[in-house]
Design an enzyme around this catalytic site. Structure first.
Site, PDB file in Angstrom:
ATOM      1  N   ASP A 206       9.900  32.555 -20.007  1.00  0.00           N
ATOM      2  CA  ASP A 206       9.308  32.669 -21.341  1.00  0.00           C
ATOM      3  C   ASP A 206       7.944  33.357 -21.288  1.00  0.00           C
ATOM      4  O   ASP A 206       7.588  34.112 -22.198  1.00  0.00           O
ATOM      5  CB  ASP A 206       9.170  31.280 -21.966  1.00  0.00           C
ATOM      6  CG  ASP A 206      10.519  30.703 -22.383  1.00  0.00           C
ATOM      7  OD1 ASP A 206      11.522  31.439 -22.320  1.00  0.00           O
ATOM      8  OD2 ASP A 206      10.555  29.524 -22.773  1.00  0.00           O
ATOM      9  N   GLY A 207       7.184  33.119 -20.217  1.00  0.00           N
ATOM     10  CA  GLY A 207       5.883  33.765 -20.072  1.00  0.00           C
ATOM     11  C   GLY A 207       6.005  35.275 -19.985  1.00  0.00           C
ATOM     12  O   GLY A 207       5.138  36.010 -20.481  1.00  0.00           O
TER      13      GLY A 207
END
Length: 292
Positions: A72-73
């Site tokens: 997700d980062g």
């Protein structure tokens, strides 16, 4: 189809294997493939030297998709390339949790086949936009966040006071380690870790979540996403930190921070059989019980 590929700019075996598989599928489907310059340097020499691979430093509206390879980062960083261009983002998960990067490496071929057939849906995600008085140069360059904007203490173990106004009306002064303003997308991230609520992606709301508040009556607050939030920090140190997703800037206590809904959305590609509720159950293990 013109496809951009973005990922972590360090070598990770699982990511490299995913990229090799991804590239094979894209070339088989006759896609024009462009790697982000730094990400390409982490790949094998065979991929780096391939005549079928091109490079991008910035994106424009000619791209049909951006594929993010990581967690997700990685998607949060990919958003700084997509900005307000409206390019749909596909997330391939080689990280851990994966609320945004939902396609697993073993499903790359089948997922891309569906996407190239047009068998997918778009989830539009709201963002936050921030401005400061006085203006800060780093914020002017990239003044938006998909997950959250967080205020936190710097160079001290003492708490800070965050004076908070909503639409110019005084709400309260949080005596805490900081304060998070989260979008629905970011509600499963930092805000959740600090006791904030989970918000469905299509909700027209933001969440204010204090970080370790000492005034024990302070609780997370859901506000309409058309609210303008103004923050002013006081503390023993002269500076504080503000994070926009993974990007951090240092601001003076004389700074007033104004946050509101951004005037554009990010488009996330979802497969037709995917739902947020199913992702929630799988990622947070809702309903799991070792006794059964």
């Amino acid at each position: 189809m013109k496809v951009a590929i973005y990922g972590q700019n360090y070598v990770k075996e699982t990511t490299q294997k995913a990229v090799e598989q991804l590239l094979d599928v894209l070339l088989d489907k006759k896609a024009d493939v462009f790697f982000e310059r730094e990400f390409l340097t982490t790949q094998s020499s065979e991929i780096q030297n391939s005549s079928k691979v091109q490079i991008f430093d910035a994106l424009d509206t000619s791209y049909d998709l951006l594929i993010s390879v990581g967690g997700d980062g990685t998607i949060l960083r990919a958003v700084t390339y997509v900005r307000d261009l409206g390019i749909p983002i596909v997330g391939i998960n080689t990280g851990r949790l994966g609320f945004l990067a939902t396609i697993q490496t073993e499903d790359i071929e089948s997922a891309l086949t569906e996407i190239f057939k047009g068998e997918y849906k778009i989830s539009e995600r709201s963002l936050l936009s921030v401005s400061t008085e006085p203006e800060h140069e780093d914020i002017l360059k990239t003044n938006f966040a998909l997950n959250e904007i967080a205020i936190s203490r710097k160079n001290t173990t003492s708490m800070i006071t965050v004076d908070t106004h909503l639409n110019d009306l005084y709400l309260t002064s949080y005596w805490a380690d900081g304060l998070i303003l989260s979008t629905p997308t970011g509600s499963t991230g930092y805000s959740l870790s600090c006791g904030g609520p989970v918000i469905t992606p299509d909700a027209k709301s933001f969440a204010l979540t204090p970080i370790a508040p000492h005034n024990l009556s302070a609780r997370p607050l859901i506000i309409p996403d058309n609210t303008t939030v103004k923050l002013k920090v006081n503390g023993r140190e002269d500076q504080f930190l503000m994070s926009l997703d993974s990007r951090i800037v240092t601001l003076s206590n004389t700074t007033t921070v104004t946050i509101e809904k951004a005037n554009f959305v990010v488009k996330m590609v979802e497969l037709l059989d995917e739902t947020f509720l199913e992702t929630l159950r799988k990622k947070l293990l809702w309903g799991e019980d070792r006794r059964n």
